[in-house]
Each structure stands twice: as structure tokens, then as C-alpha cells.
Design a protein around this motif. Structure first.
Motif, PDB file in Angstrom:
ATOM      1  N   ASN A   2       0.800  -1.220   0.000  1.00 24.24           N
ATOM      2  CA  ASN A   2       0.000   0.000   0.000  1.00 24.24           C
ATOM      3  C   ASN A   2       0.835   1.273   0.000  1.00 24.24           C
ATOM      4  OD1 ASN A   2      -2.841  -0.900   0.137  1.00 24.24           O
ATOM      5  ND2 ASN A   2      -2.100  -1.964   1.939  1.00 24.24           N
ATOM      6  N   ARG A   3       2.143   1.147   0.245  1.00 23.37           N
ATOM      7  CA  ARG A   3       2.968   2.352   0.343  1.00 23.37           C
ATOM      8  C   ARG A   3       4.166   2.355  -0.586  1.00 23.37           C
ATOM      9  NH1 ARG A   3       2.333   4.215   6.508  1.00 23.37           N
ATOM     10  NH2 ARG A   3       0.230   3.455   6.692  1.00 23.37           N
ATOM     11  N   GLU A   6       3.947   2.486  -6.645  1.00 21.61           N
ATOM     12  CA  GLU A   6       2.910   1.701  -7.308  1.00 21.61           C
ATOM     13  C   GLU A   6       3.444   0.854  -8.468  1.00 21.61           C
ATOM     14  OE1 GLU A   6      -0.777   3.184  -9.786  1.00 21.61           O
ATOM     15  OE2 GLU A   6      -1.033   3.553  -7.632  1.00 21.61           O
TER      16      GLU A   6
END
Length: 134
Positions: A2-3, A6
């Protein structure tokens, strides 16, 4: 997941998936398939559903699901079927269509009910009817 950047997450997912079935959250599968433009767009879907359902009595978030998945929402009052306990009405996230939401009606007995393709807007517009049916 999630961090991290991407593009790195997507590259790693594709790399693992090319060798084996890789567990992943719905939004990563949708991103891989080109159904989402970004991870943030997927998180916005989750946030909108969470904002709607967490403000309504009877809805509970269930965080434990298959490896890699993000969880789902159950409408607890629908667990009491007319003829005994039932599987409650459930709202799940999915990469199988561009609305990204599945509504699974309360049911009991063997077999699996058919998930209904929804959008966040559909859910918002029909939430009172969904709760009445349950």
C-alpha cells in the motif's frame, strides 16, 4: 503493497503471477487488468464503501478473508433468517467488473448465491432497500 511505489508493486505482482497464482487485493488485480488507473482509485472505492456502511447500524467490517484480500462488510441483522441462521448480506470488493462492488444477498443452506454487480453509487442509492430486504 500500500505504500511502496505503485509501479514497483505492479511489476512485482506481475512477476510472481507469471510463475504462480499470486494472492493480491482486488485493487491490485484490477490495476493489473487495466480496470483501475491507480491504487489510490481503488482505495477511494474502499473508503467510500466504508464511509457509507460504518455510519449505518448493523454493518460490520470483517477483516479476515483469503490471503491478500482486504475484507468485506456484513449486515448482521440479516443473519437471522426466517427458518434459522443464515449467511448475512455481504458487500465485497471485486476486480471482476468496473463497479468494483459485489452485493451478496443473505442466504441459507447449501450452494452459493449469485453476487450482484454494484457500484458505490448503486450501494448508496439502494442501501435502505437492501437493509429492509435483509
Amino acid at each position: 503493497m500500500n505504500r511502496a511505489p505503485e509501479e514497483e508493486v505492479l511489476t512485482m505482482y506481475r512477476s510472481v503471477r507469471s510463475v504462480e497464482d499470486a494472492p493480491a487485493p482486488w485493487w491490485l488485480r484490477a490495476l493489473d487488468r487495466g480496470r483501475l488507473r491507480s491504487r489510490a482509485e481503488g482505495h477511494a472505492v474502499e473508503d467510500a464503501v466504508s464511509e457509507l456502511l460504518s455510519s449505518r447500524p448493523g454493518w460490520v467490517f470483517v477483516p479476515w478473508v483469503d490471503l491478500g484480500e482486504v475484507g468485506y462488510w456484513e449486515y448482521v441483522p440479516s443473519e437471522s433468517g426466517v427458518y434459522g441462521p443464515a449467511t448475512p448480506t455481504t458487500v465485497q470488493f471485486t476486480d471482476s467488473h468496473r463497479g468494483f462492488v459485489h452485493l451478496v444477498p443473505a442466504h441459507r443452506g447449501p450452494g452459493h448465491p449469485h453476487a450482484i454487480d454494484f457500484t458505490v453509487a448503486d450501494l448508496r442509492a439502494q442501501i435502505e432497500d437492501i437493509e429492509l430486504i435483509a
